[in-house]
Scaffold this motif. Structure first.
Motif, PDB file in Angstrom:
ATOM      1  N   GLU A   1       3.129   3.300   8.296  1.00  0.00           N
ATOM      2  CA  GLU A   1       1.162   4.160   8.409  1.00  0.00           C
ATOM      3  C   GLU A   1       2.025   4.423   9.623  1.00  0.00           C
ATOM      4  O   GLU A   1       1.599   5.955   9.567  1.00  0.00           O
ATOM      5  CB  GLU A   1       0.641   3.291   8.636  1.00  0.00           C
ATOM      6  CG  GLU A   1      -0.520   2.174   7.455  1.00  0.00           C
ATOM      7  CD  GLU A   1       0.392   0.532   7.338  1.00  0.00           C
ATOM      8  OE1 GLU A   1       1.625   0.605   8.169  1.00  0.00           O
ATOM      9  OE2 GLU A   1       0.015   0.506   6.570  1.00  0.00           O
TER      10      GLU A   1
ATOM     11  N   ARG B   1       0.552 -10.926  13.188  1.00  0.00           N
ATOM     12  CA  ARG B   1      -0.248  -9.735  12.122  1.00  0.00           C
ATOM     13  C   ARG B   1      -1.874 -10.780  12.521  1.00  0.00           C
ATOM     14  O   ARG B   1      -1.879 -12.115  12.730  1.00  0.00           O
ATOM     15  CB  ARG B   1       0.158 -10.837  10.816  1.00  0.00           C
ATOM     16  CG  ARG B   1       1.757 -10.226  10.575  1.00  0.00           C
ATOM     17  CD  ARG B   1       1.428  -8.898  10.234  1.00  0.00           C
ATOM     18  NE  ARG B   1       3.414  -8.999  10.014  1.00  0.00           N
ATOM     19  CZ  ARG B   1       3.817  -8.487   9.137  1.00  0.00           C
ATOM     20  NH1 ARG B   1       2.468  -6.790   8.502  1.00  0.00           N
ATOM     21  NH2 ARG B   1       4.383  -7.626   8.932  1.00  0.00           N
TER      22      ARG B   1
ATOM     23  N   LYS C   1       0.944  -1.408  -0.491  1.00  0.00           N
ATOM     24  CA  LYS C   1       0.675  -0.077  -0.043  1.00  0.00           C
ATOM     25  C   LYS C   1       0.728   1.143   0.159  1.00  0.00           C
ATOM     26  O   LYS C   1       1.598   1.482   0.513  1.00  0.00           O
ATOM     27  CB  LYS C   1      -1.146  -0.100   1.565  1.00  0.00           C
ATOM     28  CG  LYS C   1      -1.214  -1.031   1.401  1.00  0.00           C
ATOM     29  CD  LYS C   1      -2.264  -1.631   2.495  1.00  0.00           C
ATOM     30  CE  LYS C   1      -1.222  -1.845   3.623  1.00  0.00           C
ATOM     31  NZ  LYS C   1      -1.675  -3.444   4.832  1.00  0.00           N
TER      32      LYS C   1
HETATM   33 MG    MG Z   1       1.432  -3.312   7.115  1.00  0.00          MG
END
Ligand code: MG
Ligand code: ATP
Length: 586
Positions: A369, A467, A231
């Protein structure tokens, strides 16, 4: 058994920690007060590169060494803050001379070297949005990112251009300017490109920095692609404050430190901490332009008198594999703080630092992020090996459960849940490029949801579980792969371990392990049974793997993260998904 805590004696710290990690200090912390340490642009506004370079060049640190570049061939070049300021001004001016407007996307496809710093910092001074690319990417991943990021300028070396960009140039109609340099110094002549050295020489070294502000876009970083298609995370100039504060408190940078961040410049760590944070703190950064080599690295630590070292589990694993004798061939009297990021740091690795280098390794956690370090084992904090440490000052973290109906529950200590951070904080990402809905889904009320599962213990330390995509659900238990992998790594034969969940009609999922072995060991049925037995003894039958396969090496992203999703896809015969960031694809 080793102790559960590595306490630190004040005398062993050598400096007074910047962050005392006390309740009083936390209560007294304020972002506004820290922001006073930045200057802001002379005419108002904020620019990351101005704060990182020009501020020092104009002040009393102009002659201080900003970068110490170690060439592949053994040459060594030092660049002061003053010189870096002039060179990056030239770069900004040459962009302007080409008609490049503020806000234009400048992609930087460079190996480690001075040009990388000129591109990133000069581009920021000109008000461009800079996107570093990993130089090992092949043409396809480069084309995808350049297209998605609407790159109009590219800085790269002649060799990389020839090998990777020339063939895709036609697919990139928005790419107006390509700036080329030659790593060996000779001026490249390639049609459709500009000669960087010639333009730099002709540009003025005085420049008015673009009037950016805290909310102006600065950097575009692509995530590692560990869990799926990478992303594009968009950041802003206001991140200067986060890089400054985390460099000071998480990495404990003091003015006379020699800092070495080993991360590749194509990843967020290579920019936030390989370029920006040390410059914002005015310290000297060692920049090694060569590839990993255990002997070379130990020699650098010793010869360059590195005092603060920021590296990653994948590098530490390679050093551990190379054996302690190599490490003992050097001495590290200047080294005083070692930190790691990017993947869970197994307790074995923390102890390896303590036993082999004389210093424990301090794990910290963040993501593309978040823009900078969020949780850390700081210098003052006793280490619980295996834990990511505590939230930094100014950062509020929690373990939460986010229900499908939108409700968010903050969970009690020792409960497994999703790691969340209270928004906003300076430096957080502002968009996923072209994926507004996905960006919105990262937030629930005041909280940013990280997608990582963790727990907090009653002392406030955070422990990584996995995760959310990697967690295994078996007979009502939630099993974090990290815990199982850490247990397997304790066995002397195991070099790397990864575990996945395999669907099972009876218990939901069973645990399957993949291991690669250290040099002296060979796969055998006896070792197979021994490893499963070892895991059962350490973890109990409910959590231990039921199956185990030997592999020569495990699939990793180019930033060193285990791609469990690929092991799972192969095991279950599912599509492989995006492999653009896979290291050594076959
Ligand atoms: Mg990630
Ligand atoms: P993608 O989002 O594309 O799947 P990625 O999440 O690996 O890729 P990055 O932003 O580079 O991309 O990596 C951040 C992630 O790395 C974190 O969300 C976490 O899962 C992992 N990570 C980083 N530091 C640590 C750490 N100290 N301990 C455990 N995991 C860590």
């Amino acid at each position: 058994m080793r102790p559960k805590l590595i306490d630190k004696l004040p005398a062993s710290l050598r400096v007074t920690p910047n962050w005392p990690d006390s309740a009083e200090a936390r209560a007294a912390f304020s972002w506004a007060a820290e922001a006073e340490n930045l200057h802001g642009l002379p005419a108002g506004g904020l620019n990351l590169a101005y704060e990182a370079v020009d501020r020092h060049a104009e002040g009393h640190r102009g002659a201080h060494v900003a970068l110490r570049l170690l060439g592949r061939d053994g040459n060594r070049r030092e660049v002061s803050y003053g010189e870096l300021s002039r060179l990056t001004s030239r770069f900004a001016n040459l962009l302007r001379g080409l008609g490049v407007q503020p806000g234009a996307r400048l992609f930087v496809l460079c190996n480690r070297g001075l040009e990388l710093y000129l591109g990133v910092l000069g581009g920021l001074k000109a008000g461009c949005v800079v996107s570093p690319l990993f130089s090992a990417f092949g043409p396809e991943p480069l084309a995808t990112r350049l297209r998605l990021g609407e790159g109009s300028v590219l800085l790269t070396s002649a060799a990389l251009y020839r090998r990777k960009v020339a063939a895709i140039r036609e697919q990139l109609p928005l790419l107006e300017h390509v700036l080329l340099y030659d790593e060996d110094g000779a001026a490249p002549e390639v049609p459709g490109t500009h000669d960087l050295q010639r333009l730099l020489a002709a540009a003025s070294d005085a420049c008015v920095v673009a009037p950016t502000g805290r909310d102006s876009p600065s950097l575009l970083h692509f995530t590692s692609g560990t869990t799926g298609t990478p992303k594009g995370a968009l950041h802003v100039h206001g991140a200067a404050l986060l890089h400054y504060v985390t460099g000071k408190y998480a990495l404990d940078l003091h003015p006379e430190d020699i800092f070495w961040c080993t991360a590749d410049p194509g990843w967020v760590t290579g920019t936030s901490y390989g370029i920006l944070a040390p410059l914002l703190l005015g310290v000297t950064s060692v920049v090694d332009c060569a590839d990993f080599d255990a002997e070379r690295w130990y020699a650098i630590l010793e010869r360059e008198q590195v005092s603060v070292w920021y590296t990653a589990p994948t590098a530490i694993r390679l050093l551990m594999k190379a054996g302690a004798e190599l490490a003992h061939g050097h001495r590290y009297p200047h080294l005083r703080f070692i930190a790691s990021v990017g993947e869970p740091l197994n307790p074995e690795a923390v102890w390896w630092g303590q036993e082999v280098l004389g210093l424990p390794i301090h794990d910290n956690w963040w993501q593309t992020e978040t823009g900078g370090i969020m949780l850390a084992n700081t210098l003052a904090l006793p280490i619980k090996p295996g834990s990511m440490g505590k939230p930094l000052p100014g950062i509020e973290a929690a373990i939460v459960r986010h229900e499908a109906d939108g409700r968010l529950d903050i969970l009690a200590d020792e409960t497994l849940g999703e790691l969340a951070l209270r928004q906003p904080w300076p430096g957080m990402f502002r968009a996923y490029l072209g994926q507004d809905e996905r960006y919105r889904r990262c937030f629930a009320g005041d909280w940013y949801l990280s997608g990582d599962l963790a727990r907090r213990d009653s002392d406030g330390y955070y422990w990584f579980i996995g995760r959310s995509d990697d967690v295994i659900k078996s007979a009502g238990h939630l099993i974090g792969p990290f815990e199982v992998e850490s247990a397997l790594l304790e066995h002397p034969a195991v070099a790397e371990a990864a575990v996945i969940g395999k669907p099972d009609p009876l218990v939901g999922e069973t645990v399957k392990a993949f291991v690669s072995l250290k040099g002296d060991y060979r796969p055998s049925p006896a070792l197979h049974d021994e490893l499963l037995g070892h895991a059962r003894k350490r973890l109990g039958a409910a959590v231990a793997p039921k199956e185990l396969d030997f592999l020569p090496s495990l699939p990793r992203t180019r930033s060193g993260k285990l791609m469990r999703r690929l092991l799972k896809a192969h095991e279950l015969g599912l599509p492989e998904g995006d492999l653009s960031t896979l290291e050594n694809p076959t």
